[in-house]
Design an enzyme around this catalytic site. Structure first.
Site, PDB file in Angstrom:
ATOM      1  N   LYS A  55       0.835  -1.208   0.000  1.00  0.00           N
ATOM      2  CA  LYS A  55       0.000   0.000   0.000  1.00  0.00           C
ATOM      3  C   LYS A  55       0.865   1.252   0.000  1.00  0.00           C
ATOM      4  O   LYS A  55       0.536   2.242  -0.650  1.00  0.00           O
ATOM      5  CB  LYS A  55      -0.936   0.022   1.209  1.00  0.00           C
ATOM      6  CG  LYS A  55      -2.078  -0.982   1.115  1.00  0.00           C
ATOM      7  CD  LYS A  55      -3.111  -0.720   2.210  1.00  0.00           C
ATOM      8  CE  LYS A  55      -4.209  -1.770   2.223  1.00  0.00           C
ATOM      9  NZ  LYS A  55      -5.156  -1.579   3.337  1.00  0.00           N
ATOM     10  N   LYS A  63      -4.857 -10.160  -6.772  1.00  0.00           N
ATOM     11  CA  LYS A  63      -6.005 -10.381  -5.890  1.00  0.00           C
ATOM     12  C   LYS A  63      -7.173  -9.468  -6.276  1.00  0.00           C
ATOM     13  O   LYS A  63      -6.953  -8.318  -6.638  1.00  0.00           O
ATOM     14  CB  LYS A  63      -5.524 -10.036  -4.473  1.00  0.00           C
ATOM     15  CG  LYS A  63      -6.361 -10.489  -3.361  1.00  0.00           C
ATOM     16  CD  LYS A  63      -5.740 -10.043  -2.037  1.00  0.00           C
ATOM     17  CE  LYS A  63      -5.861  -8.540  -1.813  1.00  0.00           C
ATOM     18  NZ  LYS A  63      -5.714  -8.099  -0.427  1.00  0.00           N
ATOM     19  N   LYS A 115     -10.711  -4.016  -3.501  1.00  0.00           N
ATOM     20  CA  LYS A 115     -11.540  -2.805  -3.560  1.00  0.00           C
ATOM     21  C   LYS A 115     -10.763  -1.647  -4.152  1.00  0.00           C
ATOM     22  O   LYS A 115     -11.348  -0.696  -4.657  1.00  0.00           O
ATOM     23  CB  LYS A 115     -11.937  -2.406  -2.142  1.00  0.00           C
ATOM     24  CG  LYS A 115     -12.958  -3.274  -1.490  1.00  0.00           C
ATOM     25  CD  LYS A 115     -13.110  -2.809  -0.040  1.00  0.00           C
ATOM     26  CE  LYS A 115     -13.902  -3.798   0.768  1.00  0.00           C
ATOM     27  NZ  LYS A 115     -13.656  -3.615   2.203  1.00  0.00           N
TER      28      LYS A 115
HETATM   29  P1  AMP Z   1     -10.850  -5.825   3.229  1.00  0.00           P
HETATM   30  O1  AMP Z   1     -11.608  -5.647   1.978  1.00  0.00           O
HETATM   31  O2  AMP Z   1      -9.382  -5.579   3.051  1.00  0.00           O
HETATM   32  O3  AMP Z   1     -11.432  -5.087   4.406  1.00  0.00           O
HETATM   33  O4  AMP Z   1     -10.945  -7.373   3.588  1.00  0.00           O
HETATM   34  C1  AMP Z   1     -12.001  -7.923   4.328  1.00  0.00           C
HETATM   35  C2  AMP Z   1     -11.920  -9.431   4.373  1.00  0.00           C
HETATM   36  O5  AMP Z   1     -12.054  -9.976   3.040  1.00  0.00           O
HETATM   37  C3  AMP Z   1     -10.604  -9.995   4.911  1.00  0.00           C
HETATM   38  O6  AMP Z   1     -10.863 -11.148   5.684  1.00  0.00           O
HETATM   39  C4  AMP Z   1      -9.837 -10.345   3.663  1.00  0.00           C
HETATM   40  O7  AMP Z   1      -8.905 -11.371   3.898  1.00  0.00           O
HETATM   41  C5  AMP Z   1     -10.951 -10.806   2.739  1.00  0.00           C
HETATM   42  N1  AMP Z   1     -10.592 -10.593   1.328  1.00  0.00           N
HETATM   43  C6  AMP Z   1     -10.336  -9.408   0.731  1.00  0.00           C
HETATM   44  N2  AMP Z   1     -10.037  -9.582  -0.575  1.00  0.00           N
HETATM   45  C7  AMP Z   1     -10.106 -10.923  -0.812  1.00  0.00           C
HETATM   46  C8  AMP Z   1      -9.911 -11.757  -1.971  1.00  0.00           C
HETATM   47  N3  AMP Z   1      -9.598 -11.239  -3.158  1.00  0.00           N
HETATM   48  N4  AMP Z   1     -10.063 -13.096  -1.829  1.00  0.00           N
HETATM   49  C9  AMP Z   1     -10.404 -13.625  -0.627  1.00  0.00           C
HETATM   50  N5  AMP Z   1     -10.600 -12.905   0.501  1.00  0.00           N
HETATM   51  C10 AMP Z   1     -10.456 -11.570   0.419  1.00  0.00           C
END
Ligand code: AMP
Ligand code: TRP
Length: 345
Positions: free
Chosen positions: A115, A203, A206
């Protein structure tokens, strides 16, 4: 919700729309855990401001993320659903943990490095400190298990190290009675790493500026179909798992299995000789159908803001009660003067 059940805590940041990765990698697993665990799910809005954010959107994104938890099947009668910033103990424990966490533990975090690289000079101290706040989120609730996607593994290791080496080993008066519970990660094999639609080696995220790289949980059916139609492919005929030369085939076939609720073996056979032109409409339909009930439930929750707010208020109170006990324990062990104690004379 009895005390004997092991406890679970997890959270997602309210930054932009949640996508298939968040659902399949994290939230979907939370739903099943409600039967066997005392579950806490927070919307981690303090984490959302570690990168530049829009104050006009934060409250709305927080509400919509909470509504999505409920729409995905989190049941407020069995789970504590709350907003991180509404329980001040998170910020306070974060500070206490900051003061015992070596700086170089944070500097080696992969997510920080990635990041920070994207942001250049604008990197905030909060972004570096992000995993300590996450440790506070988890440790405040004496969580036994933390269900997350694969990308959070390193942050969980850090939370364990802080609890074990920096708090329990140094401050627990009795080694048999640790101050903080050391949590275990809970990472499912399937869905733990959903990849981008436009690059099977990246990956789904968002923060990807290309909207076409992800399917958001609230995308309407036409948009889902269009994104899948445009998803990156390769010139090979037939879909397959596990070929390192074909990350897109692996990702889309995995998504197909997860979204259609069928086994990997079954979809591997079904799609082994299928061209992309035949496969993509099947995948699009599976995605649309899987998201349909979730989107309907989301719309219902948003039509009734008073009930949503009541769920969050009830969650705040329960979270506050649990977090307050842990925080008091840590404050005492670190030697702080207790507030408002009558003069002992
Ligand atoms: P975040 O969007 O960073 O707040 O992530 C929230 C949750 O979603 C966390 O448990 C991440 O590990 C999971 N997560 C985010 N992106 C992915 C992805 N591409 N594949 C699987 N899990 C994800
Ligand atoms: N860092 C996590 C993510 O981006 C979100 C998060 C914050 C979290 N606090 C948490 C996840 C506590 C699990 C437990 O995915």
């Amino acid at each position: 919700m009895t005390q004997q059940q092991p406890r679970v805590l997890s959270g997602v940041q309210p930054t932009g729309a949640l996508h298939l990765g968040n659902w399949l990698g994290a939230i979907r697993n939370w739903v099943d855990l409600q039967d066997s665990h005392d579950t806490f799910f927070c919307v981690v809005d303090l984490h959302a401001i570690t990168v530049p954010h829009d104050p006009d959107r934060l409250a709305e994104d927080t509400l919509s993320t909470a509504a999505l938890y409920l729409a995905c099947g989190i049941d407020p009668a069995r789970s504590t659903v709350f907003v991180q910033s509404q329980v001040p103990a998170h910020s306070e424990l974060c500070w206490l943990l900051n003061c015992v966490t070596p700086l170089n533990w944070l500097e080696r975090m992969i997510q920080f490095k990635e990041k920070a690289l994207k942001q250049g000079d604008a990197v905030s101290t909060g972004l570096l400190d992000y995993p300590v706040l996450m440790a506070a989120d988890i440790l405040l609730y004496d969580a036994d298990r933390v269900p997350v996607g694969d990308d959070q593994k390193q942050h969980l290791e850090l939370a364990r190290d802080i609890a074990q080496q920096r708090i329990n080993a140094r401050f627990a008066p009795n080694p048999d009675q640790p101050l903080l519970k050391v949590p275990e990660p809970l990472i499912l094999k399937e869905g733990a790493r959903v990849m981008s639609l436009t690059d099977g080696r990246a990956k789904m995220s968002k923060s990807d500026p290309n909207e076409g790289s992800r399917i958001s949980l609230l995308d309407p059916p036409e948009l889902i179909t269009r994104k899948i139609k445009r998803a990156k492919t390769d010139p090979v005929l037939g879909l397959e798992f596990g070929n390192p030369e074909r990350p897109e085939a692996d990702n889309l076939l995995s998504l197909y299995a997860l979204l259609s609720g069928r086994s990997r073996e079954a979809v591997a056979v079904e799609c082994a000789a299928m061209g992309w032109g035949q496969f993509k409409p099947l995948l699009a339909e599976a995605a649309v159908e899987a998201l349909r009930p979730l989107q309907a439930s989301y719309a219902e929750w948003r039509r009734d803001p008073a009930t949503l707010e009541a769920v969050l208020e009830q969650g705040r109170q329960r979270a506050q009660d649990v977090a307050g006990v842990t925080l008091a324990r840590v404050r005492q062990a670190l030697g702080f003067l207790a507030p408002g104690r009558p003069d002992q004379g």
